[in-house]
Enzyme design. Structure first.
Site, short mmCIF file in Angstrom:
data_model
loop_
_atom_site.label_atom_id
_atom_site.label_comp_id
_atom_site.label_asym_id
_atom_site.label_seq_id
_atom_site.Cartn_x
_atom_site.Cartn_y
_atom_site.Cartn_z
N CYS A 2 0.80 -1.20 0.00
CA CYS A 2 0.00 0.00 0.00
C CYS A 2 0.84 1.26 0.00
CB CYS A 2 -0.99 -0.08 1.13
SG CYS A 2 -2.50 0.42 0.42
N ARG A 27 -5.01 3.43 -3.76
CA ARG A 27 -4.41 2.11 -3.89
C ARG A 27 -5.14 1.07 -3.04
NH1 ARG A 27 1.28 2.85 -5.65
NH2 ARG A 27 1.76 0.89 -4.63
N TRP A 76 -2.42 -2.31 3.67
CA TRP A 76 -3.31 -3.29 3.07
C TRP A 76 -2.87 -4.62 3.68
CZ3 TRP A 76 -3.31 -7.64 -0.16
CH2 TRP A 76 -4.54 -7.94 -0.78
N ASN A 102 5.94 -1.68 3.12
CA ASN A 102 5.01 -2.28 2.14
C ASN A 102 5.58 -3.61 1.70
OD1 ASN A 102 3.35 -0.10 2.10
ND2 ASN A 102 4.05 0.70 0.13
N GLY A 103 4.70 -4.59 1.51
CA GLY A 103 5.15 -5.87 0.98
C GLY A 103 5.00 -6.98 2.00
N GLU A 484 -13.55 -8.24 -19.78
CA GLU A 484 -13.29 -6.96 -19.13
C GLU A 484 -14.58 -6.37 -18.55
OE1 GLU A 484 -10.86 -5.65 -17.97
OE2 GLU A 484 -11.26 -3.51 -17.77
N LYS A 488 -15.13 -5.54 -14.59
CA LYS A 488 -15.45 -4.18 -14.16
C LYS A 488 -16.68 -4.21 -13.25
CE LYS A 488 -12.89 -2.53 -15.00
NZ LYS A 488 -11.54 -2.32 -15.05
N GLU A 491 -15.93 -5.97 -9.79
CA GLU A 491 -15.00 -5.33 -8.86
C GLU A 491 -15.59 -4.09 -8.19
OE1 GLU A 491 -11.13 -4.45 -10.59
OE2 GLU A 491 -12.00 -3.68 -12.41
N HIS A 507 -22.52 -25.76 -22.22
CA HIS A 507 -21.80 -26.92 -21.70
C HIS A 507 -21.74 -26.89 -20.18
CE1 HIS A 507 -20.68 -28.27 -25.71
NE2 HIS A 507 -20.47 -26.99 -25.99
N LYS A 606 -4.73 -1.13 -5.81
CA LYS A 606 -4.43 -0.69 -7.17
C LYS A 606 -3.21 -1.38 -7.74
CE LYS A 606 -4.83 1.98 -10.78
NZ LYS A 606 -5.90 1.59 -11.72
N1 GLU Z 1 2.80 -7.16 5.30
C1 GLU Z 1 2.59 -5.93 5.99
C2 GLU Z 1 1.39 -6.00 6.92
O1 GLU Z 1 0.54 -6.82 6.80
C3 GLU Z 1 2.52 -4.73 5.06
C4 GLU Z 1 1.27 -4.67 4.26
C5 GLU Z 1 1.25 -3.51 3.26
O2 GLU Z 1 1.99 -3.57 2.27
O3 GLU Z 1 0.46 -2.57 3.44
O4 GLU Z 1 1.29 -5.21 7.80
#
Ligand code: GLU
Length: 611
Positions: A2, A27, A76, A102-103, A484, A488, A491, A507, A606
């Protein structure tokens, strides 16, 4: 995955952090927080579960948190539920070290065990708290922030953009990055860091991209970059020419609505970047006709809407250029040990250029020695940097989570590629080539006319907003459009919908059609129209409520459908650019009619930088 923002300089940090985070809200996130070094030299952390507005209220728009150096985050959740305690920033026991990340830290269990053995305890469920305490551990060991960040980089597996403040080093922020975007901008008054350009665009357009396994020390007006050998590396900033207004709503109720209306412009811009004096010019991507002639097969890997662009590309390129095209969902492709051919051209499509699965697929193709091409929107992104060749879509910043203008710009790139492949390989003559180019150049004005014809769609959206299931059916290129249109709708309106190849419906899936089930038939490809009409008749006789999306002149379809929408006539290959517009508008108006968060639909982000 995020948002990250950081600032150190002359001004108060908290309002800048909140403003930057608001530019990254699109995002998708579930909680937010900031840490600022206060005038007593201590780190103050304020976090909330939920929206940024709650955090902003808690901080009186940032006024209650005094200090000129800070970091902020929108989370996120990947490890641990969305909650205040799991929200970032995270810290060590005495808060002398605070971090946002992030990650995903993949070896977090192993690292937690190691730290527990050293007496560390944990207050949250996040991998980020572990990451922060790993930095703490190495900082205590080496007494140097750069050393601590280098050890972190060497010890941690996974993806991260991490920003850390150390109490002992006032007015400095340290960052490290692997497979998750991180940028830095410096001005005389202060320096900024962020996970994405819109957060700092209003302060500077000269952006430094932190590369994988690099570390940066950010001070007021200055940034120093290091590699993992602790050597200082020189970097040149990239100048971002995005229009500042493009990252604002500009009078529209939602970013999605604004971005849909930007489509004529981004299609024009993308066409202009690829067509010169009536001829296709791929020299900016260093793609010569000789290279195009040497391609035996095109392989496309992408995710979500970008994958749907790949499906359109398959139908057009095979038909027009007679080159086989395979399209794969990137998350499947990368794990299935695909067989590459010597003369394959491997193409990755990604708006952000950071999509984790697409990036991994690209790396795999490169390891196998295959020629690679990236179609991306964000300059300097990981995919753009790692691919052999790049074609940029000229969509500008896309804020709404549901893509519209980036999808439209991507379509254009693949039309152009298909036409040039066909021409370079002698499959079409000069006249056909010129006609196709003229038709492409005419698309922006046709897209404008479809966009202005939205009153009936608005009305129809209110009629179908209570539907539970929708099926989109079509054949050939129309099937690709259905994919698509269906995505759309689901989501942003949370209505279950599926796209089906019209001939495949019977089928199995037709058993789900009952009285009132909405079936949207897309029939722009006249050579397959009769077959699709038969499929519509089949569902109608089982009680379906039918909408038809077709080209002007095809008026007999009124018989089959409760609601028919006509797009202007164009070459059948380019119909997706027109047909997708009413489907975007319909999804938008259904979502708005249901009072949903159009730009930030639940559970979505995003830029998908996790696998
Ligand atoms: N893995 C981290 C968490 O869960 C970071 C998540 C993120 O990228 O926002 O807090």
């Amino acid at each position: 995955m995020c948002g990250i923002v950081g600032y150190t300089g002359k001004k108060q940090a908290a309002p800048i952090l909140l403003d930057g985070l608001s530019k990254l809200e699109y995002r998708g996130y579930d909680s937010a927080g900031v840490a600022v070094r206060n005038n007593a030299g201590k780190h103050e952390i304020v976090k909330t579960n939920g929206k940024l507005a709650v955090l902003s209220d808690k901080l009186k728009k940032g006024k209650t948190l005094k200090g000129t150096c800070g970091i902020g985050h929108t989370r996120w959740a990947t490890h641990g539920m969305p909650s205040e305690i799991n929200a970032h920033p995270h810290c060590n026991d005495d808060r002398s070290i605070v971090a946002v990340h992030n990650g995903i830290i993949e070896n977090y269990i192993e690292l937690k065990e190691k730290l527990t053995g050293k007496g560390y305890t944990f207050y949250s469920e996040t991998d980020t708290e572990i990451a922060t305490k790993i930095v703490d551990y190495y900082y205590k060991k080496w007494k140097s922030p750069v050393e601590a960040m280098v050890s972190f980089t060497l010890r941690v597996r996974g993806s991260y953009a991490i920003a850390v403040m150390f109490e002992d080093y006032p007015e400095e922020i340290y960052v490290a990055r692997k497979d998750s975007p991180l940028i830095v901008g410096t001005t005389e008054d202060g320096s900024f860091l962020a996970s994405d350009v819109p957060a700092i665009l209003k302060y500077t357009r000269n952006i430094y991209y932190v590369d994988n396994m690099e570390i940066a020390m950010i001070q007021k007006g200055k940034a120093t970059f290091y590699n993992v050998d602790r050597k200082v590396i020189q970097k040149k900033p990239v100048k971002i020419d995005w229009d500042l207004d493009a990252a604002e709503k500009g009078g529209y109720k939602h970013f999605m609505l604004k971005e849909m209306h930007e489509q004529p412009k981004v299609v024009t811009d993308t066409l202009n970047s690829l067509i010169n004096n009536g001829r296709i010019d791929l020299s900016a991507a260093r793609l010569s006709d000789d290279e195009l002639r040497s391609v035996d097969r095109v392989r496309i890997a992408a995710c979500g809407s970008a994958y749907h662009v790949g499906v359109v590309a398959k139908y057009i390129t095979e038909d027009l250029a007679r080159v086989p095209v395979d399209v794969d969902v990137a998350s499947e492709f990368r794990y299935r040990n695909p067989v590459f051919g010597e003369n394959d051209l491997f193409v990755v499509i990604s708006q952000s250029g950071e999509t984790a699965d697409s990036l991994a697929a690209l790396r795999m193709a490169k390891e196998c020695g295959v020629k690679t091409l990236a179609v991306v929107n964000v300059l300097g992104s990981s995919i753009a940097k790692e691919a052999d060749k790049v074609i940029y879509t000229k969509a500008g910043p896309e804020i709404s989570v549901a893509t519209t203008k980036a999808y439209s710009a991507q379509l254009i790139v693949f039309y152009v590629l298909a036409v040039q492949l066909a021409y370079a390989r002698g499959k079409i003559d000069g006249d056909a080539y010129s006609r196709l180019i003229d038709e492409m150049l005419n698309l922006p004005s046709l897209i404008s006319s479809v966009l202005s014809d939205d009153e009936r769609l608005k009305w129809f959206a209110t009629k179908i907003s209570n539907k539970k299931d929708v099926f989109f059916i079509g054949r050939g290129i129309d099937y690709a459009i259905c994919l698509e249109g269906s995505l759309k709708l689901k989501e942003i309106s949370y209505i279950h919908s599926e796209a089906y190849a019209a001939g495949e419906l019977k089928h199995g899936t037709i058993s789900l059609v009952e009285d009132g089930t909405l079936v949207i038939g897309v029939i722009t490809q006249l050579k397959l129209a009769e077959k699709s009409v038969s499929n519509l008749t089949e569902v109608k006789s089982r009680g379906a409520y039918v909408m038809c999306l077709t080209s002007e002149g095809n008026y007999s379809l009124e018989e089959q459908s409760e609601f028919t929408f006509y797009i202007p006539k164009t070459n059948a290959y380019f119909a997706p650019s027109l047909a997708v517009i009413p489907l975007q508008l319909l999804s938008y108006y259904v979502s708005a009619a249901k009072g949903l968060d159009v730009d930030m639909p639940r559970n979505l982000a995003k830029c998908v930088t996790v696998e």
